[in-house]
Scaffold this motif. Structure first.
Motif, PDB file in Angstrom:
ATOM      1  N   GLN A  22     -93.977  -2.597   7.343  1.00  0.00           N
ATOM      2  CA  GLN A  22     -94.287  -1.294   7.920  1.00  0.00           C
ATOM      3  C   GLN A  22     -95.607  -1.279   8.686  1.00  0.00           C
ATOM      4  O   GLN A  22     -96.002  -0.257   9.208  1.00  0.00           O
ATOM      5  N   HIS A  61     -83.333  -3.075  11.198  1.00  0.00           N
ATOM      6  CA  HIS A  61     -84.516  -2.353  10.725  1.00  0.00           C
ATOM      7  C   HIS A  61     -85.661  -2.481  11.743  1.00  0.00           C
ATOM      8  O   HIS A  61     -86.289  -1.490  12.111  1.00  0.00           O
ATOM      9  N   ARG A  64     -84.972  -0.568  14.933  1.00  0.00           N
ATOM     10  CA  ARG A  64     -85.224   0.860  14.744  1.00  0.00           C
ATOM     11  C   ARG A  64     -86.722   1.156  14.837  1.00  0.00           C
ATOM     12  O   ARG A  64     -87.131   2.136  15.466  1.00  0.00           O
ATOM     13  N   LEU A  65     -87.554   0.311  14.227  1.00  0.00           N
ATOM     14  CA  LEU A  65     -89.006   0.516  14.301  1.00  0.00           C
ATOM     15  C   LEU A  65     -89.490   0.452  15.749  1.00  0.00           C
ATOM     16  O   LEU A  65     -90.311   1.265  16.174  1.00  0.00           O
ATOM     17  N   HIS A  67     -87.749   1.061  18.503  1.00  0.00           N
ATOM     18  CA  HIS A  67     -87.281   2.242  19.241  1.00  0.00           C
ATOM     19  C   HIS A  67     -88.064   3.496  18.847  1.00  0.00           C
ATOM     20  O   HIS A  67     -88.389   4.300  19.716  1.00  0.00           O
ATOM     21  N   GLU A  68     -88.374   3.639  17.589  1.00  0.00           N
ATOM     22  CA  GLU A  68     -89.152   4.807  17.144  1.00  0.00           C
ATOM     23  C   GLU A  68     -90.560   4.784  17.712  1.00  0.00           C
ATOM     24  O   GLU A  68     -91.142   5.833  17.950  1.00  0.00           O
ATOM     25  N   ALA A  69     -91.095   3.584  17.937  1.00  0.00           N
ATOM     26  CA  ALA A  69     -92.445   3.467  18.496  1.00  0.00           C
ATOM     27  C   ALA A  69     -92.438   3.617  20.017  1.00  0.00           C
ATOM     28  O   ALA A  69     -93.486   3.604  20.638  1.00  0.00           O
TER      29      ALA A  69
END
Length: 73
Positions: A22, A61, A64-65, A67-69
């Protein structure tokens, strides 16, 4: 001497250290994404569908991180 409570408390803080997945390091996320994609492809070549799916889930996973950033991949 450390009591049981002290040991449990100090151990739980390590679970959220910056070295974990994370951590905010998109370059590392991209490296992990590519690593897990390659592992999934290799598992597919040796006919291990369970490992293949596991590696693809790890790759997803990190995707996704990214794309979210706001990154693209």
């Amino acid at each position: 001497m450390t009591s049981r409570t002290d040991r449990r408390t100090s151990g739980s803080s390590r679970r959220h250290s910056p070295g974990r997945a994370q951590a905010v390091n998109p370059a590392q996320w991209r490296q992990n994404l590519e690593r897990y994609r390659a592992l999934a492809e290799e598992a597919g070549r040796v006919a291990d569908p369970v490992a293949r799916e596991n590696y693809y889930q790890h790759a997803e996973h990190y995707l996704r991180l990214i794309h979210e950033a706001g990154g693209q991949d």
